[in-house]
Design a protein around this motif. Structure first.
Motif, PDB file in Angstrom:
ATOM      1  N   LEU A  56       0.824  -1.330   0.076  1.00 18.68           N
ATOM      2  CA  LEU A  56       0.004   0.006  -0.150  1.00 18.68           C
ATOM      3  C   LEU A  56       0.805   1.264   0.054  1.00 18.68           C
ATOM      4  O   LEU A  56       0.508   2.230  -0.717  1.00 18.68           O
ATOM      5  CB  LEU A  56      -0.834  -0.053   1.203  1.00 18.68           C
ATOM      6  N   ALA A  57       2.022   1.234   0.865  1.00 15.59           N
ATOM      7  CA  ALA A  57       3.004   2.537   0.883  1.00 15.59           C
ATOM      8  C   ALA A  57       3.628   2.775  -0.594  1.00 15.59           C
ATOM      9  O   ALA A  57       3.619   3.545  -1.028  1.00 15.59           O
ATOM     10  CB  ALA A  57       3.903   2.337   1.897  1.00 15.59           C
ATOM     11  N   LEU A  58       3.794   1.651  -1.348  1.00 16.23           N
ATOM     12  CA  LEU A  58       4.569   1.768  -2.592  1.00 16.23           C
ATOM     13  C   LEU A  58       3.640   2.339  -3.521  1.00 16.23           C
ATOM     14  O   LEU A  58       3.814   2.961  -4.672  1.00 16.23           O
ATOM     15  CB  LEU A  58       5.017   0.317  -3.136  1.00 16.23           C
ATOM     16  N   ALA A  59       2.164   1.830  -3.501  1.00 16.63           N
ATOM     17  CA  ALA A  59       0.917   2.137  -4.244  1.00 16.63           C
ATOM     18  C   ALA A  59       0.643   3.740  -4.030  1.00 16.63           C
ATOM     19  O   ALA A  59      -0.261   4.035  -4.795  1.00 16.63           O
ATOM     20  CB  ALA A  59      -0.320   1.509  -4.240  1.00 16.63           C
ATOM     21  N   GLY A  60       1.319   4.418  -2.973  1.00 12.85           N
ATOM     22  CA  GLY A  60       0.803   5.728  -2.593  1.00 12.85           C
ATOM     23  C   GLY A  60      -0.610   5.807  -1.807  1.00 12.85           C
ATOM     24  O   GLY A  60      -1.019   6.794  -1.611  1.00 12.85           O
ATOM     25  N   ARG A  61      -0.817   4.568  -1.277  1.00  8.97           N
ATOM     26  CA  ARG A  61      -2.179   4.456  -0.414  1.00  8.97           C
ATOM     27  C   ARG A  61      -1.685   4.636   0.981  1.00  8.97           C
ATOM     28  O   ARG A  61      -1.938   3.887   1.691  1.00  8.97           O
ATOM     29  CB  ARG A  61      -3.169   3.419  -0.930  1.00  8.97           C
ATOM     30  N   ASP A  62      -1.330   6.012   1.524  1.00 10.94           N
ATOM     31  CA  ASP A  62      -0.452   6.078   2.729  1.00 10.94           C
ATOM     32  C   ASP A  62      -1.444   5.846   3.978  1.00 10.94           C
ATOM     33  O   ASP A  62      -0.856   5.277   4.677  1.00 10.94           O
ATOM     34  CB  ASP A  62      -0.228   7.723   2.608  1.00 10.94           C
ATOM     35  N   ASP A  63      -2.574   6.477   3.892  1.00  6.57           N
ATOM     36  CA  ASP A  63      -3.625   6.433   5.175  1.00  6.57           C
ATOM     37  C   ASP A  63      -3.857   4.751   5.264  1.00  6.57           C
ATOM     38  O   ASP A  63      -3.621   4.315   6.490  1.00  6.57           O
ATOM     39  CB  ASP A  63      -4.658   7.102   4.925  1.00  6.57           C
ATOM     40  N   GLU A  64      -3.936   4.138   4.373  1.00  3.70           N
ATOM     41  CA  GLU A  64      -4.374   2.507   4.374  1.00  3.70           C
ATOM     42  C   GLU A  64      -2.930   1.789   4.841  1.00  3.70           C
ATOM     43  O   GLU A  64      -3.066   1.049   5.631  1.00  3.70           O
ATOM     44  CB  GLU A  64      -5.013   1.969   3.036  1.00  3.70           C
ATOM     45  N   ALA A  65      -2.016   2.293   4.378  1.00  6.74           N
ATOM     46  CA  ALA A  65      -0.704   1.638   4.778  1.00  6.74           C
ATOM     47  C   ALA A  65      -0.323   1.746   6.092  1.00  6.74           C
ATOM     48  O   ALA A  65       0.212   0.957   6.796  1.00  6.74           O
ATOM     49  CB  ALA A  65       0.723   2.304   3.954  1.00  6.74           C
ATOM     50  N   LEU A  66      -0.555   3.058   6.751  1.00  8.78           N
ATOM     51  CA  LEU A  66      -0.579   3.364   8.166  1.00  8.78           C
ATOM     52  C   LEU A  66      -1.369   2.387   9.007  1.00  8.78           C
ATOM     53  O   LEU A  66      -1.011   2.029  10.102  1.00  8.78           O
ATOM     54  CB  LEU A  66      -0.633   4.886   8.348  1.00  8.78           C
ATOM     55  N   THR A  67      -2.535   2.384   8.415  1.00  8.03           N
ATOM     56  CA  THR A  67      -3.527   1.504   9.319  1.00  8.03           C
ATOM     57  C   THR A  67      -3.201   0.158   9.325  1.00  8.03           C
ATOM     58  O   THR A  67      -3.160  -0.591  10.384  1.00  8.03           O
ATOM     59  CB  THR A  67      -4.825   1.613   8.520  1.00  8.03           C
ATOM     60  N   ALA A  68      -2.655  -0.473   8.254  1.00  8.71           N
ATOM     61  CA  ALA A  68      -1.722  -1.693   8.101  1.00  8.71           C
ATOM     62  C   ALA A  68      -0.963  -1.942   9.171  1.00  8.71           C
ATOM     63  O   ALA A  68      -0.835  -2.923   9.818  1.00  8.71           O
ATOM     64  CB  ALA A  68      -1.547  -2.284   6.824  1.00  8.71           C
ATOM     65  N   VAL A  69      -0.004  -1.082   9.063  1.00 11.96           N
ATOM     66  CA  VAL A  69       1.363  -1.159  10.175  1.00 11.96           C
ATOM     67  C   VAL A  69       0.572  -1.047  11.662  1.00 11.96           C
ATOM     68  O   VAL A  69       0.966  -1.971  12.338  1.00 11.96           O
ATOM     69  CB  VAL A  69       1.902   0.099   9.942  1.00 11.96           C
TER      70      VAL A  69
END
Length: 408
Positions: free
Chosen positions: A256-269
């Motif tokens: 998600l971070a690589l795809a630029g979907r920052d908020d979702e990436a941070l939620t996944a972390v």
């Protein structure tokens, strides 16, 4: 020996006995008796005789045992012939040697498949310590022998052995990616997922898919495909806290971070951190195994995502913690985290310093530790250099240290 189990269950039910009731009569653990009925364990002549007497079966339970033992003996001889053919067949030396060892084991005890699971666990510890070419030779030898055993196994045994097949296939797929043979790696991921499903072990299914998703952040697959695969696996994993589910959310966060979907990436972390907090200590304290989930993998994930989304203070903190926790023997992974730091330096405006730091990291790491995954992280460092700064000498110096990409 599922035929024996069916006969045992039929007579037990006819006598109106529970497993605990039968256990009291024959002085065997009721859990063991249940495994016999389900075909998960093989009986001995002694337990068959005791059950026959307790159930007043007039020899029917003993007869079922003898028929099953005869069938099992025939199967064991077939497996021994297959292993003997491998041992003397003129193939790679390691295949023949392992076939001989396995054949000797079957001659003594053809029922115990726990050793294959231990072999898979051992490779989880060898993965970070063994050169890729040596690792591939060893895993290929073991899989060749396992294939011979699988061909002659009954359905229950195949289910059990499929777990080890999936895990060994993951090791091969990861090693192929690390050495840049991406097309072959993709095929092995398919094999690993199929074997995991055949194992009917949910932990194995999730763990296999977790490594597949994480690997997809480095092997050039479309990110939409990687994220979609993570969605499917998360539905499979549910709310269980396992090393596999932690790794699955970590791989998803990176994609998600690589795809630029920052908020979702941070939620996944955050979900990775929550799962990690629920894991038993034997999983989080195991820093050496590929199959565990030690804290340094959480911090590595936090560093990766925070670096990509530009949360630089969080990235610095995660990098500090990861570098304290990583074992010295995992030098390549320590270098990958330090490359995140190089990216952060560039994002803070210290472009030349960040690029020189990245180049020095590659130079300091022994060349036998270099692989496709490391180079991919180094390219991500280069990618954050602003367009106006891309004529820098330092950028060219870093690029010169990286091989031309290949998907062979």
């Amino acid at each position: 020996m599922s035929g024996f189990g069916n006969v045992l269950r039929r007579f037990r039910n006819q006598r109106g006995l529970s497993l605990r009731g039968l256990s009291m009569l024959v002085n065997y653990d009721f859990g063991y008796l249940g495994q016999l009925e389900r075909g998960e364990r093989s009986p001995t002549a002694k337990v068959a005789s005791a059950c026959d007497k307790a159930l007043d079966a007039n020899g029917a339970v003993v007869d079922a045992y003898e028929r099953a033992a005869l069938d099992d003996g025939m199967q064991r001889r077939t497996v021994l012939r297959a292993l003997s053919a491998l041992a003397v067949g003129g193939g790679p030396p390691l295949v023949g040697l392992e076939a001989l060892r396995q054949g000797l084991g079957h001659a003594v005890d053809g029922e115990d498949h726990d050793e294959w699971q231990q072999i898979a666990l051992d490779y989880g510890r060898a993965y970070y310590l063994t050169p890729p070419d040596v690792l591939m030779e060893q895993v290929t030898a073991d899989l060749a022998v396992l294939q011979a055993v699988m061909v002659e196994a009954n359905s229950r045994q195949k289910t059990s052995l499929s777990r080890a097949t999936a895990q060994l296939s993951v090791i091969i797929a990861m090693t192929l990616t690390a050495t840049g043979r991406l097309h072959m790696a993709h095929r092995w991921w398919t094999t690993a997922r199929r074997a995991a499903d055949e194992s009917r072990c949910l932990d194995t299914q999730v763990l296999t898919r977790a490594w597949d998703v994480t690997n997809g952040c480095y092997d050039g697959r479309p990110l939409a495909e990687v994220i979609a695969r993570s969605d499917e696996a998360i539905a499979l994993a549910g709310d269980r806290a396992t090393a596999g589910s932690a790794g699955l959310y970590a791989g998803r966060a990176q994609a998600l971070a690589l795809a630029g979907r920052d908020d979702e990436a941070l939620t996944a972390v955050r979900q990775v951190a929550e799962i990690t907090a629920r894991l038993p200590s034997e999983i989080t304290n195991d820093a050496a195994s590929f199959w565990a989930w030690p804290e340094h993998r959480l911090r590595h994930t936090e560093s990766y995502v925070a670096t990509h989304v530009g949360h630089l203070a969080d990235a610095d903190a995660a990098q500090d913690r990861a570098l304290v926790l990583y074992p010295e023997c995992q030098a390549r992974l320590r270098t990958q985290v330090s490359l995140h730091r190089a990216s952060c330096l560039i994002q803070k405006g210290h472009i030349g310093e960040g690029l020189r730091f990245a180049a020095d990291l590659l130079d300091d790491l022994p060349v036998e530790q270099h692989n496709k995954l490391l180079y991919e992280v180094a390219r991500q460092v280069m990618a954050v250099v602003p367009a106006s700064e891309r004529r820098r000498t330092e950028l060219g110096d870093l690029a010169a240290r990286l091989p031309i990409t290949s998907t062979a």
